[in-house]
Design a protein around this motif. Structure first.
Motif, PDB file in Angstrom:
ATOM      1  N   ASP A   1      -8.606  11.854  -5.728  1.00  0.00           N
ATOM      2  CA  ASP A   1      -9.357  10.574  -5.368  1.00  0.00           C
ATOM      3  C   ASP A   1     -10.452  10.834  -5.508  1.00  0.00           C
ATOM      4  O   ASP A   1     -11.158  11.772  -5.031  1.00  0.00           O
ATOM      5  CB  ASP A   1      -8.648  10.053  -3.992  1.00  0.00           C
ATOM      6  CG  ASP A   1      -9.175   8.854  -3.650  1.00  0.00           C
ATOM      7  OD1 ASP A   1     -10.084   8.136  -4.185  1.00  0.00           O
ATOM      8  OD2 ASP A   1      -8.406   8.052  -2.962  1.00  0.00           O
TER       9      ASP A   1
ATOM     10  N   GLU B   1      -7.442   7.103  -8.073  1.00  0.00           N
ATOM     11  CA  GLU B   1      -6.536   8.380  -7.713  1.00  0.00           C
ATOM     12  C   GLU B   1      -6.066   8.414  -8.989  1.00  0.00           C
ATOM     13  O   GLU B   1      -5.339   7.599  -9.677  1.00  0.00           O
ATOM     14  CB  GLU B   1      -5.663   7.857  -6.548  1.00  0.00           C
ATOM     15  CG  GLU B   1      -4.678   8.923  -6.028  1.00  0.00           C
ATOM     16  CD  GLU B   1      -3.841   8.614  -4.929  1.00  0.00           C
ATOM     17  OE1 GLU B   1      -4.440   8.472  -3.955  1.00  0.00           O
ATOM     18  OE2 GLU B   1      -2.694   8.517  -5.127  1.00  0.00           O
TER      19      GLU B   1
ATOM     20  N   LEU C   1       0.361   8.869 -12.857  1.00  0.00           N
ATOM     21  CA  LEU C   1      -0.196   7.625 -11.865  1.00  0.00           C
ATOM     22  C   LEU C   1      -1.604   7.654 -11.878  1.00  0.00           C
ATOM     23  O   LEU C   1      -2.162   8.445 -11.864  1.00  0.00           O
ATOM     24  CB  LEU C   1       0.365   7.931 -10.482  1.00  0.00           C
ATOM     25  CG  LEU C   1       1.926   8.152 -10.384  1.00  0.00           C
ATOM     26  CD1 LEU C   1       2.361   9.578 -10.115  1.00  0.00           C
ATOM     27  CD2 LEU C   1       2.447   7.175  -9.479  1.00  0.00           C
TER      28      LEU C   1
ATOM     29  N   SER D   1      -4.185   4.908  -9.897  1.00  0.00           N
ATOM     30  CA  SER D   1      -4.408   4.095  -8.640  1.00  0.00           C
ATOM     31  C   SER D   1      -5.691   3.712  -8.558  1.00  0.00           C
ATOM     32  O   SER D   1      -6.716   4.357  -8.397  1.00  0.00           O
ATOM     33  CB  SER D   1      -3.731   4.440  -7.303  1.00  0.00           C
ATOM     34  OG  SER D   1      -2.222   4.775  -7.649  1.00  0.00           O
ATOM     35  N   TYR D   2      -6.228   2.220  -8.246  1.00  0.00           N
ATOM     36  CA  TYR D   2      -7.154   1.725  -7.682  1.00  0.00           C
ATOM     37  C   TYR D   2      -7.157   1.364  -6.281  1.00  0.00           C
ATOM     38  O   TYR D   2      -6.260   0.487  -5.990  1.00  0.00           O
ATOM     39  CB  TYR D   2      -7.737   0.710  -8.571  1.00  0.00           C
ATOM     40  CG  TYR D   2      -8.972  -0.024  -8.359  1.00  0.00           C
ATOM     41  CD1 TYR D   2     -10.018   0.927  -8.644  1.00  0.00           C
ATOM     42  CD2 TYR D   2      -9.138  -1.144  -7.635  1.00  0.00           C
ATOM     43  CE1 TYR D   2     -11.455   0.484  -8.171  1.00  0.00           C
ATOM     44  CE2 TYR D   2     -10.609  -1.636  -7.488  1.00  0.00           C
ATOM     45  CZ  TYR D   2     -11.382  -0.639  -7.602  1.00  0.00           C
ATOM     46  OH  TYR D   2     -12.868  -1.386  -7.303  1.00  0.00           O
ATOM     47  N   LYS D   3      -7.980   2.053  -5.488  1.00  0.00           N
ATOM     48  CA  LYS D   3      -8.119   1.303  -4.045  1.00  0.00           C
ATOM     49  C   LYS D   3      -9.355   0.667  -3.568  1.00  0.00           C
ATOM     50  O   LYS D   3      -9.679   0.533  -2.303  1.00  0.00           O
ATOM     51  CB  LYS D   3      -7.655   2.590  -3.361  1.00  0.00           C
ATOM     52  CG  LYS D   3      -6.531   3.564  -3.444  1.00  0.00           C
ATOM     53  CD  LYS D   3      -5.796   4.440  -2.654  1.00  0.00           C
ATOM     54  CE  LYS D   3      -6.868   5.695  -2.641  1.00  0.00           C
ATOM     55  NZ  LYS D   3      -6.501   6.619  -1.923  1.00  0.00           N
TER      56      LYS D   3
ATOM     57  N   LYS E   1      -3.838  -1.664  -2.847  1.00  0.00           N
ATOM     58  CA  LYS E   1      -3.657  -0.439  -3.735  1.00  0.00           C
ATOM     59  C   LYS E   1      -2.870  -0.833  -5.026  1.00  0.00           C
ATOM     60  O   LYS E   1      -1.744  -1.350  -4.823  1.00  0.00           O
ATOM     61  CB  LYS E   1      -2.808   0.656  -2.818  1.00  0.00           C
ATOM     62  CG  LYS E   1      -2.651   2.077  -3.842  1.00  0.00           C
ATOM     63  CD  LYS E   1      -2.082   3.109  -3.269  1.00  0.00           C
ATOM     64  CE  LYS E   1      -1.981   4.210  -3.938  1.00  0.00           C
ATOM     65  NZ  LYS E   1      -1.150   5.344  -3.404  1.00  0.00           N
TER      66      LYS E   1
ATOM     67  N   THR F   1      -1.402   0.319  -8.765  1.00  0.00           N
ATOM     68  CA  THR F   1      -1.035   1.600  -9.444  1.00  0.00           C
ATOM     69  C   THR F   1      -0.433   1.246 -10.761  1.00  0.00           C
ATOM     70  O   THR F   1       0.371   0.251 -11.074  1.00  0.00           O
ATOM     71  CB  THR F   1      -0.022   2.194  -8.477  1.00  0.00           C
ATOM     72  OG1 THR F   1      -0.652   2.730  -7.085  1.00  0.00           O
ATOM     73  CG2 THR F   1       0.271   3.774  -9.288  1.00  0.00           C
TER      74      THR F   1
ATOM     75  N   ASN G   1       1.884   3.325 -13.672  1.00  0.00           N
ATOM     76  CA  ASN G   1       2.849   4.597 -13.522  1.00  0.00           C
ATOM     77  C   ASN G   1       3.367   4.713 -15.015  1.00  0.00           C
ATOM     78  O   ASN G   1       3.904   3.643 -15.492  1.00  0.00           O
ATOM     79  CB  ASN G   1       3.788   4.439 -12.450  1.00  0.00           C
ATOM     80  CG  ASN G   1       4.820   5.502 -12.436  1.00  0.00           C
ATOM     81  OD1 ASN G   1       6.142   5.350 -12.228  1.00  0.00           O
ATOM     82  ND2 ASN G   1       4.444   6.566 -12.871  1.00  0.00           N
TER      83      ASN G   1
END
Length: 254
Positions: free
Chosen positions: A18, A23, A43, A45-47, A53, A55, A57
Motif C-alpha cells: 500500500d 494497494e 489486484l 485497489s484505490y482507497k 475501497k 478494486t 481484479n
C-alpha cells in the motif's frame, strides 16, 4: 439438468503493498496438489475516497471439478476433474461505508486494513454497500459441459463469455473488545443482472437475480499499531455463482 464448475484445492499465498492509498497485490497457489485449480490473482485497489475501497481484479484459473446434476432425479449426480478448463475474470468492484447509526464503525479497520486499538467493549452499527461489474471467459479444448451417460447430448460448448452487474446494501456490526481485539459481521442483499454473450441458445441468455453476501472476521492489533493480524471470511451468492472465500492476513506498517 444443472451444470457446475468448482475450483479444487484453491488455497493461495499473496503479498500486497500500500503506497499512499494505492494497494497492489498478487496471489498464487502455495500448495502443489496433483489435482488442483491453478490460480493467479492481480489486484489494484484505490482507497483515497473517504470510507470507500475500489478494486480492480484480474484472475486466471485452470482446472475445475465439473458437476452434472439431473434436476428430475437428484440421485443422478456425477463429478469429474478437467485440467483443460480455463477461466479468465476481469472484475471492478467497490465497497462503501454509507452511514453510522451508533457507536464506531470498523469499516476502515477490516476493509482498508488500518490499525485500531481498544481497551473496552463497544458496539457499532453502520450501513454499507457494494457494487460489482464482472466479465468472465470460460474456455476448453474439448467441452465445458460434462455429459454423463444418462444425459442426452446437447452438443459441444468450448467457450462461454458472460458479463454481470450487481448492487447490494446491508448492515455492518462492529465490535471493539479489550486487548486490541475487534470483530465484525455483515449481511448485504441486493440485485444482480447476468448476460450471456455467446450465441448458444441452450445456455441461459440473461436475467435478473437476487444476490446476497454474509461476512465476518476477527483481528488483533499490536500496541505499537505497526502490525495487524486479520482473519476474515465471506459467502456470496448470485449471478449464477456461489463463492466461499476468506483470508488470514498480517499487515505491517513501516
Amino acid at each position: 439438468m444443472n451444470f457446475e464448475l468448482e475450483p479444487v484445492n484453491n488455497e493461495r499465498f499473496g503479498v500486497f503493498v500500500d503506497l499512499n492509498g494505492i494497494e497492489i497485490g498478487y496471489a498464487t497457489d502455495f500448495i502443489n496438489d496433483r489435482t488442483q485449480t491453478e490460480t493467479e490473482d492481480f489486484l489494484f485497489s484505490y482507497k483515497g475516497f473517504k470510507n470507500s475501497k475500489i478494486t480492480l481484479n484480474y484472475q486466471t484459473l485452470e482446472g475445475f471439478n465439473t458437476n452434472a446434476l439431473n434436476l428430475l432425479n437428484e440421485s443422478q449426480r456425477e463429478t469429474r476433474f478437467s485440467s483443460n478448463i480455463e477461466s479468465t475474470k476481469f472484475e471492478l468492484f467497490g465497497v462503501h461505508d454509507l452511514y453510522t447509526f451508533f457507536g464506531e464503525s470498523l469499516f476502515d479497520h477490516f476493509f482498508l486494513n488500518r490499525p485500531k486499538l481498544s481497551q473496552s467493549t463497544e458496539f457499532g452499527l453502520s450501513l454499507i454497500s457494494s457494487w460489482s461489474y464482472k466479465n468472465l471467459l470460460l474456455e476448453s479444448d474439448e467441452n465445458l459441459i460434462f455429459q454423463p451417460d444418462y444425459l442426452d447430448n446437447i452438443g459441444t460448448v468450448k467457450k462461454i463469455r458472460a458479463e454481470s452487474l450487481d448492487f447490494s446494501i446491508g448492515p455492518l456490526l462492529s465490535v471493539n473488545l479489550k486487548n486490541n481485539i475487534h470483530m465484525f459481521a455483515e449481511a448485504k442483499f441486493g440485485k444482480g443482472y447476468f448476460r450471456n454473450l455467446e450465441e448458444n441458445e441452450q445456455l441461459k441468455r440473461s436475467g435478473n437475480e437476487d444476490v446476497y453476501s454474509l461476512g465476518g472476521g476477527i483481528s488483533w492489533t499490536m500496541k505499537s499499531k505497526k502490525t495487524v493480524f486479520l482473519l476474515r471470511g465471506w459467502q456470496k451468492k448470485g449471478r449464477h455463482v456461489e463463492t466461499f472465500f476468506g483470508d488470514l492476513s498480517a499487515v505491517h506498517y513501516f
